[in-house]
Each structure stands twice: as structure tokens, then as C-alpha cells.
Design a protein around this motif. Structure first.
Motif, PDB file in Angstrom:
ATOM      1  N   UNK A 171      13.495  27.338  27.613  1.00 36.62           N
ATOM      2  CA  UNK A 171      13.768  28.771  27.488  1.00 36.62           C
ATOM      3  C   UNK A 171      13.502  29.472  28.802  1.00 36.62           C
ATOM      4  N   UNK A 172      12.350  29.154  29.388  1.00 36.35           N
ATOM      5  CA  UNK A 172      11.994  29.777  30.663  1.00 36.35           C
ATOM      6  C   UNK A 172      12.964  29.378  31.762  1.00 36.35           C
ATOM      7  N   UNK A 173      13.420  28.151  31.698  1.00 40.59           N
ATOM      8  CA  UNK A 173      14.340  27.656  32.727  1.00 40.59           C
ATOM      9  C   UNK A 173      15.638  28.472  32.718  1.00 40.59           C
ATOM     10  N   UNK A 174      16.172  28.679  31.521  1.00 42.09           N
ATOM     11  CA  UNK A 174      17.412  29.451  31.422  1.00 42.09           C
ATOM     12  C   UNK A 174      17.183  30.871  31.922  1.00 42.09           C
ATOM     13  N   UNK A 175      16.058  31.464  31.516  1.00 43.03           N
ATOM     14  CA  UNK A 175      15.741  32.816  31.979  1.00 43.03           C
ATOM     15  C   UNK A 175      15.666  32.865  33.489  1.00 43.03           C
ATOM     16  N   UNK A 176      14.930  31.911  34.049  1.00 45.44           N
ATOM     17  CA  UNK A 176      14.709  31.956  35.486  1.00 45.44           C
ATOM     18  C   UNK A 176      16.010  31.734  36.241  1.00 45.44           C
ATOM     19  N   UNK A 177      16.846  30.831  35.747  1.00 47.85           N
ATOM     20  CA  UNK A 177      18.101  30.556  36.446  1.00 47.85           C
ATOM     21  C   UNK A 177      19.035  31.768  36.399  1.00 47.85           C
ATOM     22  N   UNK A 178      19.103  32.396  35.232  1.00 48.30           N
ATOM     23  CA  UNK A 178      19.962  33.576  35.103  1.00 48.30           C
ATOM     24  C   UNK A 178      19.443  34.696  35.996  1.00 48.30           C
ATOM     25  N   UNK A 179      18.134  34.905  35.944  1.00 51.32           N
ATOM     26  CA  UNK A 179      17.553  35.979  36.736  1.00 51.32           C
ATOM     27  C   UNK A 179      17.812  35.729  38.214  1.00 51.32           C
ATOM     28  N   UNK A 180      17.588  34.496  38.635  1.00 51.86           N
ATOM     29  CA  UNK A 180      17.761  34.161  40.037  1.00 51.86           C
ATOM     30  C   UNK A 180      19.211  34.379  40.463  1.00 51.86           C
ATOM     31  N   UNK A 181      20.168  33.995  39.609  1.00 51.29           N
ATOM     32  CA  UNK A 181      21.561  34.156  40.034  1.00 51.29           C
ATOM     33  C   UNK A 181      21.918  35.632  40.138  1.00 51.29           C
TER      34      UNK A 181
END
Lengths: 141, 287
Positions: free
Chosen positions: B221-231
Motif C-alpha cells: 500500500x505504501x509503495x503504491x502511495x509513494x510511487x504515485x506521489x513521487x511521479x
């Protein structure tokens, strides 16, 4: 030279610490963990609390984390913290205030949901204070 | 005087435009600094997160999270497209869309259907014209995007993925290289995949505390959040730098045009004066 392990502590707001350590202590969900170099791979959630990085015998760095994920590889430890603060930077007044506010809400015990949240806030504030106390003791002795 | 007045008005109007582009350049420059700081601050977290996920993809946990199921056949895929809300930033969005269209075409040729989820009004506008099946959108996120507003949008896709309606989700955004260069990229969001094929064959797994299901759900869950936020953050930094560069080019062009027009104007003025003198002199000679 003693065996060392690489430690990275990052939070969403930036890189907090990166370097070698002889031992790392972290507040995992199931209890405090002490990780030495060549630890078997491990992954766990962190509770609010203090991450201690022992760089040399008798020399420790303290970091406060409000939760996050800890990953251990034999030669590498990664702490993905929600918020990580160098323990020196914690604002004691704010932590005390947060603790009081949480305690007041707990005393009221209004709704179930609020209770759970307040408990979390309280745990965070207490952990921050504990980290501070430890630093202070270290300075005096 | 032939066209003197017209040339003068033209010069005045170009100078007006130049003032606007110069102001936009300066605004973009100051916004760019903040956007780049935000991006730099969150980059280490995102990179470490990707490392952990790569390790996870190599591990063999007893609990298989749907995000780790790489075996599904590609029948329907989703793209999360990150774009800017405003235009006037050079070829930033069109470069991304061009890459995307090429990718989509290749997929469609294989009979794969595609869904879109757009972030930023430019992407939304593009798919309105291009005609894609947009299932979720978010616009007007502002300069400092909040994770919550992004997750809400992507969640529609993640849910579809969880129910098996979508087999893969990609995210398309501009990666920040430096102020002059922005690189459009398409990355696979889920299922997670190990890019570097190393240490294979050797069977290992993590110790999970408290148990693999809990931890994996949390981590992924955190991974998806972080990747989206970063992009989104990277795209924001790209937008501001692209706008600054585009506006600088526009101001420079306006300056060149003004110089050229002033030369023409002066030539015309001189020609008119010379002609007048000739007329007077020849008139006097005739008397």
C-alpha cells in the motif's frame, strides 16, 4: 575492526541518516528489535518510538520515528519512516502538550473512534518524550 | 511614411507580450525551486521503497498478495497518466502523450484493451479528444499535491485490479533529469516486478512480523502511495522547469522580433525623409 552494517533512515520528507553501524535497535510492532550485522532478512512494521544506531561501542545516535517499515538484509538495514526526527530536534513543549491533550481526550472517552486515535497520539507523544529523556541523561553522565 | 504606424503598433504589441512571458518566466523560476526541493526531499524515500519492493519481488513469501501476481495474462490494462494542469510549458505534455500513444497502439495491436485514470486537466483534455475510456480523474491539485487526493483516483484502478478486471497498471509521467531535460517515462505500478534478474535460484524469504499478510499489505500500500506521489512531484518539478525554459525562449524570440521590426521601421522612416527631401529639391529646381 568490528563487523558493521549499512543503515539508511529515510522519511517522506527526506533522508535522515545513512552510514555504518555495529548494531541497530528499533521499536518493531512485536517488541523492540536489536539487529546485528548479518541478520537474516526481516521485514516488519514499526511502532512510534526510538531508533537507536550504535556506530561505535558506547556511541549511539537516536532518531524518533512515528511509525513506518523496517527492512533488514544481511548487509543493509532500511528504515522507511512516516516521520523521522533526529532526537535533538524534538520540541519538548509540543510533545508534552500533545501528551496532555491525548490524555484529556482519553479521560473523556467520548466515541470509540476517537479513543483509538487518542491512544495512538498518546503513544507517539510518550515515545517522543522518552527519546528526549534518554538524550538528556546521556548528556549529563 | 509607408506602414510606419503599423510597424510601431506591432512593436508595441510584441513588447507587451514580452512583458507577460518575462513575468511568467520569473514566476516559474521561483516555483521551480520549491518544486525541485520537494522532489529532492521525497526522492530518497521513494528510491529506498523501490529497493525494498525489488527485494520483495525476489523473496518467496507463503502469502501471495495480488500485487505480486505477475502471471496474469494482459487482457486489459490501466494507465495512470500524470500531466500538468496548465499549458504554456513547451512540449512537456505532448511529449508524454506521444510516448503514451505509441505504447497504447502497440498494446492495442496485441488486442489488449486500455483504461485510463488521469491526473491533471491536460491529460483529461487529451483523452477527451483522443477518445479513451477514462475511469477516474483528478484535476487542480495545486503545486503541493496531497497523497490522499491521488490515492482516491488511483484506488478506482487498484480496486479494478483487485477484482481482476485490469491485469496491469502503468503510470506515465515526466521524470526530472535536470532543468533543461525532462524525460517522459512509463513505469509498471502493479504487479510489482524485479527489474534486475539477480540472485535467482537461491530460495530465501523474509521473517515477517507479525505475519506476512499484514506486513505485505502495509508495505505494498505504501509503495503504491509513494510511487504515485513521487511521479506527481516529479511531474510538478518538470512542469515548472519546462515552463521557465519555454517562457525564456519566448521572451528571447520577442526580443529578436522587436529588434528586427525596429530596423525595418527606421529604414522606412529614413526612406520617407529622403523621398521628401528629393521632392523638395526637385520642386525647387523646377521653379
Amino acid at each position: 575492526m568490528a563487523m558493521t552494517i549499512h543503515v539508511d533512515i529515510v522519511s517522506a520528507e527526506g533522508e535522515i541518516h545513512s552510514g555504518l553501524a555495529e548494531m541497530v535497535f528499533a521499536p518493531a510492532e512485536m517488541g523492540e528489535l536489536g539487529i546485528a550485522p548479518r541478520h537474516t532478512p526481516l521485514i516488519t512494521r514499526l511502532k512510534p518510538g526510538e531508533v537507536r544506531v550504535q556506530t561505535k561501542p558506547g556511541e549511539e545516535l537516536h532518531f524518533y520515528v512515528s511509525g513506518g517499515i523496517l527492512e533488514v538484509q544481511p548487509h543493509m538495514i532500511t528504515v522507511l519512516a512516516d516521520t523521522a526526527i533526529r532526537a535533538q530536534d524534538i520540541d519538548e513543549a509540543a510533545a508534552v502538550q500533545a501528551k496532555q491533550a491525548a490524555e484529556e481526550v482519553l479521560a473523556g472517552r467520548r466515541a470509540e473512534f476517537e479513543y483509538a486515535r487518542a491512544q495512538g497520539e498518546l503513544a507517539e507523544a510518550v515515545a517522543q518524550l522518552r527519546a528526549l529523556e534518554k538524550i538528556r541523561k546521556g548528556k549529563i553522565s | 511614411m509607408a506602414g510606419g504606424k503599423e510597424i510601431r503598433t506591432q512593436i508595441a504589441s510584441i513588447k507587451g507580450t514580452q512583458k507577460i512571458t518575462r513575468a511568467m518566466e520569473m514566476v516559474a523560476a521561483s516555483k521551480m525551486r520549491r518544486a525541485q526541493e520537494r522532489m529532492r526531499a521525497s526522492r530518497p524515500y521513494a528510491e529506498k521503497m523501490v529497493n525494498v519492493i525489488e527485494h520483495l519481488a525476489h523473496a518467496r513469501p507463503e502469502y501471495r498478495h495480488p500485487f505480486m501476481d505477475t502471471g496474469r495474462e494482459e487482457k486489459r490494462i490501466g494507465y495512470a497518466v500524470v500531466s500538468s494542469d496548465r499549458g504554456l510549458c513547451g512540449g512537456l505534455n505532448s511529449n508524454l502523450f506521444r510516448l503514451l500513444v505509441r505504447d497504447i497502439k502497440a498494446k492495442q495491436d496485441q488486442g489488449v484493451e486500455v483504461d485510463f485514470c488521469t491526473i491533471g486537466s491536460k491529460a483529461l483534455g487529451f483523452f477527451k479528444r483522443f477518445g479513451g475510456n477514462v475511469i477516474a480523474q483528478a484535476t487542480q491539485l495545486g503545486d503541493a499535491a496531497h497523497i490522499q487526493s491521488l490515492i482516491g483516483t488511483v484506488k478506482v484502478m487498484l480496486d479494478a485490479y483487485g477484482q481482476g478486471r485490469i491485469d496491469r497498471i502503468y503510470v506515465a509521467y515526466n521524470r526530472f533529469v535536470n532543468t533543461m531535460t525532462q524525460q517522459p517515462v512509463i513505469e509498471q505500478l502493479v504487479p510489482i516486478h524485479a527489474e534486475r534478474e539477480k540472485d535467482l535460484g537461491h530460495h530465501w524469504d523474509y521473517i515477517y512480523e507479525p505475519d506476512s499478510r499484514d506486513v505485505l499489505e502495509n508495505v505494498l500500500g505504501r509503495y503504491v502511495e509513494s510511487l504515485m506521489y513521487q511521479s506527481v512531484v516529479e511531474n510538478g518539478a518538470c512542469e515548472q522547469s519546462a515552463r521557465m525554459v519555454a517562457m525564456k525562449a519566448a521572451s528571447d524570440n520577442a526580443g529578436d522580433l522587436v529588434d528586427e521590426l525596429e530596423l525595418i521601421y527606421n529604414k522606412a522612416r529614413q526612406a520617407a525623409i529622403t523621398q521628401e527631401i528629393t521632392e523638395i529639391v526637385s520642386g525647387a529646381a523646377a521653379v
